[in-house]
Enzyme design. Structure first.
Site, PDB file in Angstrom:
ATOM      1  N   SER A  89       0.815  -1.219   0.000  1.00 32.85           N
ATOM      2  CA  SER A  89       0.000   0.000   0.000  1.00 32.85           C
ATOM      3  C   SER A  89       0.847   1.266   0.000  1.00 32.85           C
ATOM      4  O   SER A  89       0.358   2.350   0.294  1.00 32.85           O
ATOM      5  CB  SER A  89      -0.930  -0.010   1.214  1.00 32.85           C
ATOM      6  OG  SER A  89      -2.062   0.740   0.954  1.00 32.85           O
ATOM      7  N   THR A 191      -0.869   2.530   4.581  1.00 35.65           N
ATOM      8  CA  THR A 191      -0.088   3.771   4.583  1.00 35.65           C
ATOM      9  C   THR A 191       0.940   3.801   5.706  1.00 35.65           C
ATOM     10  O   THR A 191       0.664   3.346   6.806  1.00 35.65           O
ATOM     11  CB  THR A 191      -1.083   4.929   4.835  1.00 35.65           C
ATOM     12  OG1 THR A 191      -1.951   4.984   3.729  1.00 35.65           O
ATOM     13  CG2 THR A 191      -0.393   6.258   5.018  1.00 35.65           C
ATOM     14  N   THR A 209       1.737   6.823   0.659  1.00 35.75           N
ATOM     15  CA  THR A 209       0.786   5.737   0.406  1.00 35.75           C
ATOM     16  C   THR A 209       0.497   5.577  -1.079  1.00 35.75           C
ATOM     17  O   THR A 209       0.678   6.521  -1.855  1.00 35.75           O
ATOM     18  CB  THR A 209      -0.551   6.048   1.120  1.00 35.75           C
ATOM     19  OG1 THR A 209      -1.400   4.904   1.090  1.00 35.75           O
ATOM     20  CG2 THR A 209      -1.290   7.211   0.487  1.00 35.75           C
ATOM     21  N   ARG A 219      -8.685   9.415  -7.753  1.00 37.22           N
ATOM     22  CA  ARG A 219      -8.989   9.579  -6.327  1.00 37.22           C
ATOM     23  C   ARG A 219      -7.719   9.921  -5.538  1.00 37.22           C
ATOM     24  O   ARG A 219      -6.667   9.313  -5.722  1.00 37.22           O
ATOM     25  CB  ARG A 219      -9.609   8.292  -5.790  1.00 37.22           C
ATOM     26  CG  ARG A 219     -10.025   8.336  -4.299  1.00 37.22           C
ATOM     27  CD  ARG A 219      -8.960   7.784  -3.402  1.00 37.22           C
ATOM     28  NE  ARG A 219      -9.411   7.665  -1.998  1.00 37.22           N
ATOM     29  CZ  ARG A 219      -8.614   7.381  -0.991  1.00 37.22           C
ATOM     30  NH1 ARG A 219      -7.330   7.190  -1.200  1.00 37.22           N
ATOM     31  NH2 ARG A 219      -9.077   7.287   0.235  1.00 37.22           N
ATOM     32  N   THR A 242      -3.911   6.948   9.417  1.00 31.08           N
ATOM     33  CA  THR A 242      -3.994   5.870   8.435  1.00 31.08           C
ATOM     34  C   THR A 242      -5.435   5.370   8.416  1.00 31.08           C
ATOM     35  O   THR A 242      -6.161   5.541   9.383  1.00 31.08           O
ATOM     36  CB  THR A 242      -3.013   4.730   8.772  1.00 31.08           C
ATOM     37  OG1 THR A 242      -3.129   3.697   7.777  1.00 31.08           O
ATOM     38  CG2 THR A 242      -3.286   4.109  10.133  1.00 31.08           C
ATOM     39  N   GLY A 243      -5.827   4.765   7.325  1.00 34.97           N
ATOM     40  CA  GLY A 243      -7.183   4.222   7.248  1.00 34.97           C
ATOM     41  C   GLY A 243      -7.982   4.867   6.125  1.00 34.97           C
ATOM     42  O   GLY A 243      -7.410   5.429   5.195  1.00 34.97           O
TER      43      GLY A 243
HETATM   44  C1  SD4 Z   1      -6.002   6.719   1.875  1.00 36.23           C
HETATM   45  N1  SD4 Z   1      -5.354   6.852   4.161  1.00 36.23           N
HETATM   46  O1  SD4 Z   1      -5.585   6.877   0.740  1.00 36.23           O
HETATM   47  C2  SD4 Z   1      -5.028   6.240   2.918  1.00 36.23           C
HETATM   48  C3  SD4 Z   1      -5.027   4.752   2.930  1.00 36.23           C
HETATM   49  C4  SD4 Z   1      -4.580   4.151   4.183  1.00 36.23           C
HETATM   50  O2  SD4 Z   1      -4.526   2.546   5.656  1.00 36.23           O
HETATM   51  O3  SD4 Z   1      -4.068   4.767   5.065  1.00 36.23           O
HETATM   52  N2  SD4 Z   1      -4.826   2.956   4.431  1.00 36.23           N
HETATM   53  O4  SD4 Z   1      -7.173   6.888   2.191  1.00 36.23           O
END
Ligand code: SD4
Length: 329
Positions: A89, A191, A209, A219, A242-243
């Site tokens: 990722s 990320t 990320t 996006r 993160t997320g």
């Molecule tokens: C996103 N926050 O592109 C990032 C992805 C991520 O854990 O952190 N995943 O939305």
């Protein structure tokens, strides 16, 4: 001594011997032990999201031990993850968008308010290094897509195919159903956000990320957005996220955490409040996961997520351990 009980109740220390590390006692404090503007970290600390943070922290701490700046430390730290094809990722080997293109988002910030960012960048392994040059060599904060690529090439970065065979095969499999169903709780699959503070209390953070796997083309998530994926304020502290980025952007999570710390929350309390706000506003029923990390000027830190599964790497001068964060649900 600061009480660790609230933190320990909700989180598991993943490595034996961690309790012996004195700097860990700075976690989870419910009181705020810093005076705005007063730097007094005393000892270096590097904290970063997920298991891949261990290798990244090790590099960042090497830079700090060698007398390098915290800005160099976070940049070089997260570059380890960007270059690792097994980190699916981030950077090279990152999972592609719906159309099979790997598009990267990254940013970096120091405690003087300097920051740089790139988003929707293709074909460059180290977006964080490009973000740093945006910060240092342009009057801008953020470059996107074609323009970011053009700038990177002008700065001497080389074009590379970032779609590894493994990621291509996974994408081909995904295309059979083409169901957009983001999973963000898979270790080594997310990320990297990193915060570093050195002995003198200097602080910097970086975030990088490939974003949500199989996202719509174009996006951009929270990770390159200053204030969402990351924020540093030299008078207060720093936070990274993160997320599911859409929820971090809707609540400007990292900026919120820093402002909460400014107003008296400990890093732990601030992370918990930022997570609760998402749930209050957007409900418990969605499969969203967000994890936050925060550090204040005293080197106290906090970590919290919506649901189980978020872990982070924590490094002091001599230790570097993986810790399970506490969670709300
Ligand atoms: C996103 N926050 O592109 C990032 C992805 C991520 O854990 O952190 N995943 O939305």
């Amino acid at each position: 001594m600061i009480s660790r009980r609230p933190f320990l109740k909700k989180s598991l220390l993943a490595t034996v011997g961690v309790l012996a590390a004195p700097w860990l006692s700075r976690a989870g404090s419910k009181t705020n032990n810093f005076v705005p503007g007063e730097k007094k970290s005393g000892q270096p600390l590097v904290i970063s999201t997920w298991k891949h943070g261990l290798a990244a922290n090790a590099k960042a701490m090497d830079v700090i031990r060698a007398g390098g700046s915290v800005l160099d430390a976070v940049e070089q730290g997260v570059m380890v993850t960007e270059a690792d094809p097994e980190s699916r990722s981030v950077g090279l080997g990152g999972l592609p968008d719906r159309d099979g293109k790997v598009t990267l988002d990254a940013c970096i910030m120091d405690d003087q308010g300097n920051c740089g960012s790139v988003c929707f960048l293709e074909d460059i392994v180290h977006p964080v290094a490009v973000a740093r040059l945006v910060m240092e060599k342009t009057p801008h904060v953020m470059l996107a897509g074609e323009g970011a690529l053009q700038f990177a090439l002008e700065q001497g970065f080389k074009r590379e195919n970032l779609l590894t065979e493994k990621s291509r095969v996974d994408w081909e499999k995904w295309k059979k159903k083409a169901k957009y169903d983001p999973e963000v709780n898979i270790e080594n699959h997310d990320t990297i956000g990193m915060i570093a503070i050195d002995e003198g209390g200097d602080m910097a953070a970086a975030c990088t990320t490939s974003g949500m796997a199989y996202k719509l083309r174009g996006r951009v998530g929270d990770s390159p957005i200053i204030g969402a994926g990351l924020f540093v304020d030299g008078d207060v502290g720093a936070a990274v996220a993160t997320g599911h980025g859409e929820y971090v952007m809707r609540t400007l999570g990292s900026f919120l955490i820093v402002e909460l710390m400014r107003n008296g929350h400990s890093p732990q309390q601030a992370c918990e409040e930022a997570v609760s706000r998402i749930i209050k506003k957007y409900g418990k029923d969605k499969r969203i996961q967000i994890g936050y990390l925060a550090v204040n000027l005293s080197g106290e830190y906090g970590a919290y997520s919506i649901r189980k599964g978020f872990n982070y790497a924590l490094a002091g001068k001599d230790e570097n351990v993986l810790v399970d964060a506490g969670c709300l649900l």
